[in-house]
Design a protein around this motif. Structure first.
Motif, PDB file in Angstrom:
ATOM      1  N   LYS A   3       0.839  -1.192   0.000  1.00 30.59           N
ATOM      2  CA  LYS A   3       0.000   0.000   0.000  1.00 30.59           C
ATOM      3  C   LYS A   3       0.876   1.244   0.000  1.00 30.59           C
ATOM      4  O   LYS A   3       1.910   1.271   0.670  1.00 30.59           O
ATOM      5  CB  LYS A   3      -0.890   0.019   1.240  1.00 30.59           C
ATOM      6  CG  LYS A   3      -1.852  -1.132   1.326  1.00 30.59           C
ATOM      7  CD  LYS A   3      -2.647  -0.990   2.605  1.00 30.59           C
ATOM      8  CE  LYS A   3      -3.301  -2.281   2.987  1.00 30.59           C
ATOM      9  NZ  LYS A   3      -3.922  -2.173   4.317  1.00 30.59           N
ATOM     10  N   PHE A   4       0.407   2.275  -0.719  1.00 27.66           N
ATOM     11  CA  PHE A   4       1.177   3.512  -0.802  1.00 27.66           C
ATOM     12  C   PHE A   4       0.267   4.726  -0.711  1.00 27.66           C
ATOM     13  O   PHE A   4      -0.950   4.640  -0.900  1.00 27.66           O
ATOM     14  CB  PHE A   4       1.986   3.567  -2.097  1.00 27.66           C
ATOM     15  CG  PHE A   4       1.151   3.781  -3.338  1.00 27.66           C
ATOM     16  CD1 PHE A   4       1.007   5.053  -3.885  1.00 27.66           C
ATOM     17  CD2 PHE A   4       0.515   2.720  -3.961  1.00 27.66           C
ATOM     18  CE1 PHE A   4       0.238   5.251  -5.016  1.00 27.66           C
ATOM     19  CE2 PHE A   4      -0.248   2.908  -5.099  1.00 27.66           C
ATOM     20  CZ  PHE A   4      -0.394   4.187  -5.633  1.00 27.66           C
ATOM     21  N   ASP A  61       2.364   1.308   3.330  1.00 24.36           N
ATOM     22  CA  ASP A  61       3.656   0.660   3.563  1.00 24.36           C
ATOM     23  C   ASP A  61       4.795   1.625   3.235  1.00 24.36           C
ATOM     24  O   ASP A  61       5.872   1.542   3.813  1.00 24.36           O
ATOM     25  CB  ASP A  61       3.783  -0.597   2.701  1.00 24.36           C
ATOM     26  CG  ASP A  61       2.760  -1.649   3.084  1.00 24.36           C
ATOM     27  OD1 ASP A  61       2.682  -1.989   4.284  1.00 24.36           O
ATOM     28  OD2 ASP A  61       2.022  -2.118   2.193  1.00 24.36           O
ATOM     29  N   PHE A  62       4.546   2.514   2.276  1.00 28.50           N
ATOM     30  CA  PHE A  62       5.528   3.537   1.902  1.00 28.50           C
ATOM     31  C   PHE A  62       4.774   4.742   1.368  1.00 28.50           C
ATOM     32  O   PHE A  62       3.607   4.635   0.993  1.00 28.50           O
ATOM     33  CB  PHE A  62       6.531   3.012   0.872  1.00 28.50           C
ATOM     34  CG  PHE A  62       5.934   2.629  -0.460  1.00 28.50           C
ATOM     35  CD1 PHE A  62       5.872   3.545  -1.508  1.00 28.50           C
ATOM     36  CD2 PHE A  62       5.447   1.348  -0.681  1.00 28.50           C
ATOM     37  CE1 PHE A  62       5.335   3.192  -2.737  1.00 28.50           C
ATOM     38  CE2 PHE A  62       4.907   0.973  -1.911  1.00 28.50           C
ATOM     39  CZ  PHE A  62       4.857   1.903  -2.943  1.00 28.50           C
ATOM     40  N   ILE A  63       5.455   5.888   1.382  1.00 25.73           N
ATOM     41  CA  ILE A  63       4.845   7.071   0.794  1.00 25.73           C
ATOM     42  C   ILE A  63       5.790   7.694  -0.227  1.00 25.73           C
ATOM     43  O   ILE A  63       7.012   7.489  -0.189  1.00 25.73           O
ATOM     44  CB  ILE A  63       4.398   8.124   1.831  1.00 25.73           C
ATOM     45  CG1 ILE A  63       5.566   8.913   2.406  1.00 25.73           C
ATOM     46  CG2 ILE A  63       3.559   7.508   2.932  1.00 25.73           C
ATOM     47  CD1 ILE A  63       5.125  10.209   3.085  1.00 25.73           C
ATOM     48  N   ILE A  64       5.171   8.436  -1.117  1.00 27.39           N
ATOM     49  CA  ILE A  64       5.896   9.198  -2.115  1.00 27.39           C
ATOM     50  C   ILE A  64       5.558  10.657  -1.877  1.00 27.39           C
ATOM     51  O   ILE A  64       4.388  11.006  -1.714  1.00 27.39           O
ATOM     52  CB  ILE A  64       5.471   8.775  -3.537  1.00 27.39           C
ATOM     53  CG1 ILE A  64       5.784   7.297  -3.765  1.00 27.39           C
ATOM     54  CG2 ILE A  64       6.150   9.663  -4.587  1.00 27.39           C
ATOM     55  CD1 ILE A  64       5.142   6.719  -5.006  1.00 27.39           C
ATOM     56  N   VAL A  65       6.574  11.502  -1.832  1.00 25.92           N
ATOM     57  CA  VAL A  65       6.367  12.937  -1.686  1.00 25.92           C
ATOM     58  C   VAL A  65       6.877  13.594  -2.959  1.00 25.92           C
ATOM     59  O   VAL A  65       8.053  13.479  -3.298  1.00 25.92           O
ATOM     60  CB  VAL A  65       7.107  13.505  -0.459  1.00 25.92           C
ATOM     61  CG1 VAL A  65       6.904  15.011  -0.363  1.00 25.92           C
ATOM     62  CG2 VAL A  65       6.653  12.810   0.821  1.00 25.92           C
ATOM     63  N   LEU A  66       5.957  14.259  -3.661  1.00 21.82           N
ATOM     64  CA  LEU A  66       6.309  14.955  -4.894  1.00 21.82           C
ATOM     65  C   LEU A  66       6.526  16.430  -4.584  1.00 21.82           C
ATOM     66  O   LEU A  66       5.622  17.099  -4.087  1.00 21.82           O
ATOM     67  CB  LEU A  66       5.181  14.830  -5.930  1.00 21.82           C
ATOM     68  CG  LEU A  66       4.733  13.434  -6.338  1.00 21.82           C
ATOM     69  CD1 LEU A  66       3.588  13.511  -7.330  1.00 21.82           C
ATOM     70  CD2 LEU A  66       5.885  12.643  -6.921  1.00 21.82           C
TER      71      LEU A  66
END
Length: 133
Positions: A3-4, A61-66
């Protein structure tokens, strides 16, 4: 299924949607799509959205930061960091490595900096998460 969550500024919602859709197509699950929201117009709206975004970060489970991101993005970054989650920090340019514009938290071991194209970011996330299985 991993999951993200994708954090960014409302101004980047098209890129957030692209990244989310490409990762979903690769078998990942998005915990919350904040790009479907309108801009908040009341404090109650802010509270509801904040609760949903906090829950989404906690479930990911992880994140993305743009980058560029706003206040909320950096708070979400902090929530994920405090939980020891993997964070992919994306910038199309090298601003994250410039001493005048970077943050100490960008350079912690939990953070993987991705610079360049969105395709490069998606490739990095996909390969990294596959290796972590």
């Amino acid at each position: 299924m991993k999951k993200f969550y994708v954090a960014s500024s409302f101004n980047n919602k098209d890129t957030v949607r692209r990244v989310s859709n490409e990762l979903i197509d690769k078998g990942f699950m998005l915990t919350y799509d904040w790009t479907k929201n309108e801009r908040a117009s009341t404090l109650e709206d802010l509270q509801e959205i904040g609760q949903q975004e906090k829950k989404a970060v906690m479930e990911a489970d992880f994140i993305i930061v743009l980058l560029p991101g706003g206040k909320g993005s950096h708070i979400e970054f902090g929530l994920a960091l405090a939980q020891g989650k993997r964070i992919y920090l994306y910038s199309s340019n090298d601003e994250v490595n410039k001493f005048e514009t970077t943050s100490t938290f960008y350079h912690l071991s939990e953070v993987e900096i991705c610079i360049g194209s969105v395709n490069n970011l998606i490739h990095t996330v996909t390969n990294s998460q596959t290796l972590l299985n």
